[in-house]
Write a protein that holds these residues in place. Structure first.
Motif, mmCIF file in Angstrom:
data_model
loop_
_atom_site.group_PDB
_atom_site.id
_atom_site.type_symbol
_atom_site.label_atom_id
_atom_site.label_comp_id
_atom_site.label_asym_id
_atom_site.label_seq_id
_atom_site.Cartn_x
_atom_site.Cartn_y
_atom_site.Cartn_z
ATOM 1 N N THR A 55 28.915 -26.418 161.390
ATOM 2 C CA THR A 55 28.384 -26.788 160.083
ATOM 3 C C THR A 55 29.460 -26.970 159.001
ATOM 4 N N PHE A 91 25.264 -31.054 166.570
ATOM 5 C CA PHE A 91 24.221 -30.276 165.909
ATOM 6 C C PHE A 91 24.801 -29.602 164.669
ATOM 7 N N THR A 92 24.107 -29.704 163.558
ATOM 8 C CA THR A 92 24.490 -28.976 162.346
ATOM 9 C C THR A 92 23.243 -28.337 161.745
ATOM 10 N N GLN A 93 23.467 -27.424 160.814
ATOM 11 C CA GLN A 93 22.340 -26.863 160.073
ATOM 12 C C GLN A 93 21.721 -27.931 159.174
ATOM 13 N N PRO A 94 20.436 -27.824 158.872
ATOM 14 C CA PRO A 94 19.794 -28.791 157.978
ATOM 15 C C PRO A 94 20.507 -28.874 156.627
ATOM 16 N N ASP A 95 20.447 -30.040 156.006
ATOM 17 C CA ASP A 95 21.070 -30.233 154.695
ATOM 18 C C ASP A 95 20.530 -29.206 153.699
ATOM 19 N N PRO A 122 24.763 -33.288 152.827
ATOM 20 C CA PRO A 122 25.172 -33.013 154.212
ATOM 21 C C PRO A 122 26.392 -32.112 154.254
ATOM 22 N N LYS A 161 28.551 -32.789 159.497
ATOM 23 C CA LYS A 161 27.653 -33.944 159.556
ATOM 24 C C LYS A 161 28.323 -35.186 158.979
ATOM 25 N N TYR A 208 22.051 -34.103 165.082
ATOM 26 C CA TYR A 208 20.756 -33.447 165.209
ATOM 27 C C TYR A 208 20.758 -32.216 164.300
ATOM 28 N N GLN A 209 19.643 -32.010 163.579
ATOM 29 C CA GLN A 209 19.558 -30.898 162.639
ATOM 30 C C GLN A 209 18.224 -30.159 162.776
ATOM 31 N N TYR A 214 28.475 -22.465 163.593
ATOM 32 C CA TYR A 214 27.199 -23.180 163.517
ATOM 33 C C TYR A 214 26.250 -22.515 162.517
#
Length: 306
Positions: free
Chosen positions: A8, A30-34, A45, A49, A60-61, A87
């Motif tokens: 992230t 994969f990252t954490q959601p915005d 972001p 991301k 993908y989030q 992450y």
């Protein structure tokens, strides 16, 4: 070797860039959601991301990786290995079991010391002579997996947590590429951690910011360095709470009470601390003002010497 990358913040982005540069096939990121950032609190972001999108990688989030949908997504990407760097969530065993080579992680400490969050900041706060990075296989328990490689570096006496963070991010990125190469050719070592030697640290918050002037000069300087750039050490001055970004040692001996201003001038703001010693504050920030040298602040804001 087909890689799925999970990370992230900027510490992770450095590792992703290194994996890209090394030529590995990256099936997805994969990252954490915005999250909302800035004064307007608009969704923004993360650094990983931004890098992934700029290089054409699929991002993908998922709100949670502990769902059947997340597990099926990982299986559909068919990774040979999973690279996890800051992450932000503990991954379930089912997800870790998907790649044939398992999952590897870059951690910003010399494990088993400083498992958990903010290990780099705590290395500075505690005045450690050395810090470092570790690559390990992920296991069920947090930061408890078998070690692959470690790399240490000396911590500068006045090095801030932010400066050390940047250095370790670059070191960790290189170590991750070395780790992937060793796993690929079958030469990767595997060393079980000594769990009896494990120490744990947690996230920083603003409750730790106030400087305790009863402490020694080194403890105070390390406190200031360890909280730079966030959440930043603080002190009371002229009835205001000031942020303190930088300080240095002096040769001054004093019998004034800890927290007393000993001198204020071109060199900065000298404050008494424990053991009859002083430290020189050289960079600070008043509420609502810009960060500046202590000398510049003193030009327009005289401070009485105790």
């Amino acid at each position: 070797m087909r890689v799925v990358f999970m990370g992230t913040p900027d510490f992770a982005a450095a590792s992703l860039q290194a994996v890209i540069d090394a030529g590995y096939e990256i099936a997805g990121v994969f990252t954490q959601p915005d999250k909302p950032k800035g004064r307007g609190m608009k969704l923004a972001p993360c650094e990983t991301k931004q890098l992934a999108l700029a290089t054409g990688l699929e991002v993908y989030q998922p709100a949670s990786v502990r769902t059947p949908e997340a597990l099926e997504l990982m299986r559909s990407l068919a990774p040979d290995i999973l690279c996890v760097v800051a992450y932000g969530k503990i991954l379930p065993d089912e997800l870790l079991a998907v790649p044939r080579y398992g999952a590897v992680n870059v951690h910003g400490s010399l494990l088993p010391r400083y498992r958990g969050a903010a290990p780099i900041q705590w290395s500075v706060l505690n005045g450690d002579e050395y810090a470092g990075v570790t690559t390990m296989y992920l296991a069920h328990d947090m930061d408890a997996g078998d070690v692959i490689f470690r790399e240490a570096t000396a911590v500068g006496e006045y090095e801030t947590a932010g400066e050390l963070f940047d250095r370790l991010a670059a070191m960790g990125a290189k170590l991750l590429v070395k780790t992937l190469g060793a796993i690929e050719d079958g030469s990767a070592p595997r060393e079980a951690q000594n769990h009896a030697e494990a120490t744990y640290v947690g996230q920083l918050d603003k409750s730790i910011c106030p400087i305790d002037w009863e402490k020694s000069p080194r403890e105070i300087v390390k406190h200031i360095c360890g909280l730079n750039p966030w959440p930043v050490a603080t002190m009371e001055l002229n009835g205001e709470t000031m942020k303190v970004y930088m300080a240095r040692y002096t040769d001054t001996a004093t019998d004034k009470a800890p927290g007393s201003v000993v001198s204020a001038g071109k060199a900065g703001l000298e404050v008494a601390c424990g053991g009859g010693k002083t430290v020189m504050i050289t960079e600070l920030q008043a509420p609502g003002k810009k960060r500046m040298s202590a000398h510049d602040y003193l030009i327009g804001h005289p401070v009485s010497v105790s």
